[in-house]
Design a protein around this motif. Structure first.
Motif, PDB file in Angstrom:
ATOM      1  N   LEU A  76       1.223 -13.158 -12.258  1.00  0.00           N
ATOM      2  CA  LEU A  76       2.216 -12.666 -11.295  1.00  0.00           C
ATOM      3  C   LEU A  76       2.555 -11.232 -11.703  1.00  0.00           C
ATOM      4  CD1 LEU A  76       4.547 -15.815 -11.150  1.00  0.00           C
ATOM      5  CD2 LEU A  76       2.440 -15.380  -9.892  1.00  0.00           C
ATOM      6  N   GLY A  77       1.569 -10.607 -12.341  1.00  0.00           N
ATOM      7  CA  GLY A  77       1.799  -9.290 -12.912  1.00  0.00           C
ATOM      8  C   GLY A  77       1.265  -8.150 -12.066  1.00  0.00           C
ATOM      9  N   VAL A  78       0.370  -8.451 -11.149  1.00  0.00           N
ATOM     10  CA  VAL A  78      -0.299  -7.347 -10.454  1.00  0.00           C
ATOM     11  C   VAL A  78       0.450  -6.911  -9.196  1.00  0.00           C
ATOM     12  CG1 VAL A  78      -2.653  -7.731 -11.244  1.00  0.00           C
ATOM     13  CG2 VAL A  78      -1.798  -9.030  -9.299  1.00  0.00           C
ATOM     14  N   GLY A  79       0.304  -5.639  -8.876  1.00  0.00           N
ATOM     15  CA  GLY A  79       0.911  -5.106  -7.654  1.00  0.00           C
ATOM     16  C   GLY A  79      -0.160  -4.950  -6.591  1.00  0.00           C
ATOM     17  N   GLU A  80      -0.829  -6.038  -6.305  1.00  0.00           N
ATOM     18  CA  GLU A  80      -1.988  -5.937  -5.419  1.00  0.00           C
ATOM     19  C   GLU A  80      -2.058  -7.160  -4.503  1.00  0.00           C
ATOM     20  OE1 GLU A  80      -5.661  -5.215  -7.470  1.00  0.00           O
ATOM     21  OE2 GLU A  80      -6.519  -4.718  -5.508  1.00  0.00           O
ATOM     22  N   PRO A  81      -2.223  -6.954  -3.193  1.00  0.00           N
ATOM     23  CA  PRO A  81      -2.286  -8.103  -2.274  1.00  0.00           C
ATOM     24  C   PRO A  81      -3.415  -9.049  -2.660  1.00  0.00           C
ATOM     25  CG  PRO A  81      -2.186  -6.044  -1.035  1.00  0.00           C
ATOM     26  CD  PRO A  81      -2.366  -5.682  -2.474  1.00  0.00           C
ATOM     27  N   ASP A  82      -3.175 -10.364  -2.479  1.00  0.00           N
ATOM     28  CA  ASP A  82      -4.256 -11.332  -2.701  1.00  0.00           C
ATOM     29  C   ASP A  82      -5.098 -11.476  -1.436  1.00  0.00           C
ATOM     30  OD1 ASP A  82      -1.832 -12.477  -1.637  1.00  0.00           O
ATOM     31  OD2 ASP A  82      -2.861 -14.407  -1.677  1.00  0.00           O
ATOM     32  N   PHE A  83      -4.691 -10.855  -0.339  1.00  0.00           N
ATOM     33  CA  PHE A  83      -5.456 -10.918   0.920  1.00  0.00           C
ATOM     34  C   PHE A  83      -6.630  -9.939   0.875  1.00  0.00           C
ATOM     35  CE2 PHE A  83      -1.049 -11.927   2.166  1.00  0.00           C
ATOM     36  CZ  PHE A  83      -1.255 -13.213   2.639  1.00  0.00           C
ATOM     37  N   GLY A 112      -5.694   7.304  -1.614  1.00  0.00           N
ATOM     38  CA  GLY A 112      -4.542   6.477  -1.992  1.00  0.00           C
ATOM     39  C   GLY A 112      -3.259   7.295  -1.952  1.00  0.00           C
ATOM     40  N   ALA A 113      -2.131   6.581  -1.829  1.00  0.00           N
ATOM     41  CA  ALA A 113      -0.835   7.264  -1.926  1.00  0.00           C
ATOM     42  C   ALA A 113      -0.722   7.920  -3.297  1.00  0.00           C
ATOM     43  CB  ALA A 113       0.303   6.277  -1.705  1.00  0.00           C
ATOM     44  N   SER A 114      -1.383   7.330  -4.295  1.00  0.00           N
ATOM     45  CA  SER A 114      -1.342   7.894  -5.661  1.00  0.00           C
ATOM     46  C   SER A 114      -1.777   9.347  -5.674  1.00  0.00           C
ATOM     47  CB  SER A 114      -2.278   7.144  -6.610  1.00  0.00           C
ATOM     48  OG  SER A 114      -2.197   5.798  -6.431  1.00  0.00           O
ATOM     49  N   GLU A 115      -2.855   9.642  -4.949  1.00  0.00           N
ATOM     50  CA  GLU A 115      -3.317  11.034  -4.957  1.00  0.00           C
ATOM     51  C   GLU A 115      -2.301  11.933  -4.249  1.00  0.00           C
ATOM     52  OE1 GLU A 115      -6.097  14.522  -3.611  1.00  0.00           O
ATOM     53  OE2 GLU A 115      -6.276  12.693  -2.442  1.00  0.00           O
ATOM     54  N   ALA A 173      -3.794  -4.494   2.907  1.00  0.00           N
ATOM     55  CA  ALA A 173      -4.596  -5.111   1.838  1.00  0.00           C
ATOM     56  C   ALA A 173      -5.896  -4.333   1.604  1.00  0.00           C
ATOM     57  CB  ALA A 173      -4.887  -6.585   2.161  1.00  0.00           C
ATOM     58  N   MET A 174      -5.784  -3.017   1.482  1.00  0.00           N
ATOM     59  CA  MET A 174      -6.967  -2.161   1.346  1.00  0.00           C
ATOM     60  C   MET A 174      -6.952  -1.379   0.031  1.00  0.00           C
ATOM     61  SD  MET A 174      -7.507  -0.971   5.368  1.00  0.00           S
ATOM     62  CE  MET A 174      -8.008   0.672   4.957  1.00  0.00           C
ATOM     63  N   THR A 175      -6.441  -1.982  -1.058  1.00  0.00           N
ATOM     64  CA  THR A 175      -6.307  -1.231  -2.322  1.00  0.00           C
ATOM     65  C   THR A 175      -7.602  -0.545  -2.762  1.00  0.00           C
ATOM     66  OG1 THR A 175      -6.529  -3.364  -3.401  1.00  0.00           O
ATOM     67  CG2 THR A 175      -4.356  -2.395  -3.444  1.00  0.00           C
ATOM     68  N   GLY A 176      -8.729  -1.276  -2.674  1.00  0.00           N
ATOM     69  CA  GLY A 176      -9.980  -0.743  -3.199  1.00  0.00           C
ATOM     70  C   GLY A 176     -10.594   0.342  -2.314  1.00  0.00           C
ATOM     71  N   LEU A 177     -10.102   0.473  -1.084  1.00  0.00           N
ATOM     72  CA  LEU A 177     -10.655   1.517  -0.209  1.00  0.00           C
ATOM     73  C   LEU A 177     -10.074   2.892  -0.529  1.00  0.00           C
ATOM     74  CD1 LEU A 177     -11.380  -1.192   1.316  1.00  0.00           C
ATOM     75  CD2 LEU A 177     -11.703   0.301   3.277  1.00  0.00           C
ATOM     76  N   ARG A 178      -8.979   2.910  -1.264  1.00  0.00           N
ATOM     77  CA  ARG A 178      -8.359   4.144  -1.759  1.00  0.00           C
ATOM     78  C   ARG A 178      -7.997   5.113  -0.628  1.00  0.00           C
ATOM     79  NH1 ARG A 178      -5.929   2.899  -4.121  1.00  0.00           N
ATOM     80  NH2 ARG A 178      -5.401   4.742  -5.313  1.00  0.00           N
ATOM     81  N   LEU A 179      -7.049   4.727   0.173  1.00  0.00           N
ATOM     82  CA  LEU A 179      -6.644   5.638   1.240  1.00  0.00           C
ATOM     83  C   LEU A 179      -5.127   5.676   1.431  1.00  0.00           C
ATOM     84  CD1 LEU A 179      -8.585   7.397   2.853  1.00  0.00           C
ATOM     85  CD2 LEU A 179      -7.975   6.068   4.841  1.00  0.00           C
ATOM     86  N   GLY A 180      -4.611   6.882   1.447  1.00  0.00           N
ATOM     87  CA  GLY A 180      -3.181   7.085   1.676  1.00  0.00           C
ATOM     88  C   GLY A 180      -2.970   8.387   2.411  1.00  0.00           C
ATOM     89  N   TYR A 181      -1.697   8.776   2.568  1.00  0.00           N
ATOM     90  CA  TYR A 181      -1.439  10.044   3.255  1.00  0.00           C
ATOM     91  C   TYR A 181      -0.044  10.565   2.954  1.00  0.00           C
ATOM     92  CZ  TYR A 181       0.720   6.923   6.777  1.00  0.00           C
ATOM     93  OH  TYR A 181       1.476   5.975   7.422  1.00  0.00           O
ATOM     94  N   ALA A 182       0.144  11.833   3.266  1.00  0.00           N
ATOM     95  CA  ALA A 182       1.465  12.456   3.162  1.00  0.00           C
ATOM     96  C   ALA A 182       1.804  13.095   4.501  1.00  0.00           C
ATOM     97  CB  ALA A 182       1.455  13.520   2.070  1.00  0.00           C
ATOM     98  N   LEU A 183       3.091  13.038   4.845  1.00  0.00           N
ATOM     99  CA  LEU A 183       3.631  13.707   6.035  1.00  0.00           C
ATOM    100  C   LEU A 183       4.689  14.684   5.564  1.00  0.00           C
ATOM    101  CD1 LEU A 183       4.284  10.483   8.189  1.00  0.00           C
ATOM    102  CD2 LEU A 183       2.348  12.055   8.398  1.00  0.00           C
ATOM    103  N   ALA A 184       4.596  15.928   6.001  1.00  0.00           N
ATOM    104  CA  ALA A 184       5.551  16.938   5.521  1.00  0.00           C
ATOM    105  C   ALA A 184       5.443  18.184   6.396  1.00  0.00           C
ATOM    106  CB  ALA A 184       5.257  17.300   4.064  1.00  0.00           C
TER     107      ALA A 184
END
Ligand code: PMP
Length: 379
Positions: A31-38, A95-98, A235-246
């Motif tokens: 129960l440690g991961v921050g990742e969807p099981d879907f 990813g949002a990370s980037e 549920a797309m963690t491995g696809l590595r996609l995020g964005y910024a709006l500004a």
């Protein structure tokens, strides 16, 4: 080789350490991961496959495919009545990370102070440090429902920071903030001329009330960078996609860093993301309702066990008080005795001490078994 002092100063991720402990064990329920099981919705995966079949294997524009930027802008208009120009006010990232990383590198000069509302996602403090800035932790408290308060901002020196970063719905607490609660934070940001970095990656996973974006408040759009992405709700963690709006000057600065470091976000993932925004609302709703069911189940089981647990209203985490004063010792003993992995709250910074982060992005059967084991361990 010489390692930079900035990098040496940042410790390895405390969450990773728990993953490594679980790797050597059998029969562990994490129960440690921050990742969807879907798995990502099929039509989005099919769009990615189609793009490959058509040979779309080149870079895209640095800022991302125009069709995707338009779809992202459209989503913002629909949800929040916030207009962003797809041409100059949207940046698609790996990813949002980037997006978060390039924002720190674009806005922070050596020595600049960046207020970080905590407990928080573990990347903000290292991101500020890597950019040469000074992270200024601002704790939130269970007594305030883990909402960020102006008192805490004042008390912890956020008034002379250049920027403030926070995340609602929150990782790790599951707290949310309503428009009314955000108003004083917005007033503080305007008064002290802070750039606001709002991580809204869990916006679509809000179970009580509607998600409120600080960018909608008066005078805030021009000083806010919103981060979002496809990892959680789709549920797309491995696809590595995020964005910024500004606003345009912020996106231009962030793109300056992005165009030299990443060039463009993954092309295949951008095709999947266009489909996700166009066609996957029903799947997001379905996943949200399953998370909500699990959330209520976990909260009620902790309640039955007599463990105090703040009523998380978003994301996919609950943040109970640790039954032992030393949360890390509890998490280690629970893992050792019952093979259930949770994360001690102090990993997430100020305000997290004495708590545990429990992710419910896990199937209901495993969740049931994990809660039984926790109960047995307590007995
Ligand atoms: N922000 C928060 C609050 C997160 O929890 C995460 C993922 N754990 C991220 C950002 C990063 O997401 P992504 O996969 O889009 O990089």
């Amino acid at each position: 080789m010489k390692i930079s002092e900035r990098v040496e100063r940042v410790p390895p991720s405390g969450i990773r350490r728990f993953f490594e402990l679980t790797e050597e064990m059998d029969d562990v329920i994490s129960l440690g991961v921050g990742e969807p099981d879907f798995t990502a919705p099929w039509s989005a995966r099919e769009a990615a496959i189609d793009s490959l079949e058509q040979g779309r294997t080149s870079y895209t524009a640095n800022r991302g495919m125009m069709e995707l930027r338009e779809a992202i802008a459209e989503r913002s208009r629909e949800r929040y009545d916030l207009d962003y120009d797809p041409d100059g006010e949207v940046l698609v990232t790996a990813g949002a990370s980037e997006a978060i990383d390039v924002a720190f590198r674009a806005f922070v000069d050596p020595g600049d102070r960046v207020a970080v509302a905590q407990p928080s996602y573990v990347s903000y403090v290292p991101g500020v440090t890597f950019a040469g800035g000074e992270p200024v932790p601002v704790p939130t408290r269970e007594a305030d429902d883990f909402e960020l308060t102006v008192d805490a901002l004042r008390e912890h020196g956020a008034a002379d920071a250049e920027a403030l970063v926070f995340c609602y719905p929150n990782n790790p607490t599951g707290a949310t903030m309503s428009e009314r609660d955000l108003e004083p934070i917005a007033a503080f940001a305007r008064e002290h001329d802070l750039t606001v970095l709002a991580d809204e990656i869990y916006a679509d996973l809000t179970y009580e009330g509607d998600h409120a974006s600080i960018a909608t408040l008066p005078g805030m759009r021009e000083r806010t960078v919103v981060f979002n992405g496809f990892s959680k709700a789709y549920a797309m963690t491995g696809l590595r996609l995020g964005y910024a709006l500004a606003p345009p000057e912020a996106i231009t600065a962030m793109n300056r860093v992005h165009q030299y470091s990443m060039l463009s976000a993954p092309t295949t993932a951008q095709h999947a993301a266009i489909d996700a925004l166009d066609n996957c609302e029903a799947q997001v709703r379905e996943m949200r309702s399953q998370y909500d069911r699990r959330r209520r189940f976990v909260l009620s089981r902790f309640d039955e066990m007599g463990i105090d647990c703040f009523t998380a209203k978003g994301a996919f985490y609950v943040f109970p008080e640790s039954p032992w004063e030393d949360a890390e010792a509890f998490a280690e003993a629970l893992l050792d005795a019952e093979g259930v992995a949770v994360v001690p709250g102090d990993v997430f910074g100020a305000g997290g001490e004495g708590h545990l982060r429990v992710s419910y992005a896990t199937g209901m059967n495993e969740l049931r078994e994990a809660m039984d084991r926790i109960e047995r361990f307590l007995d």
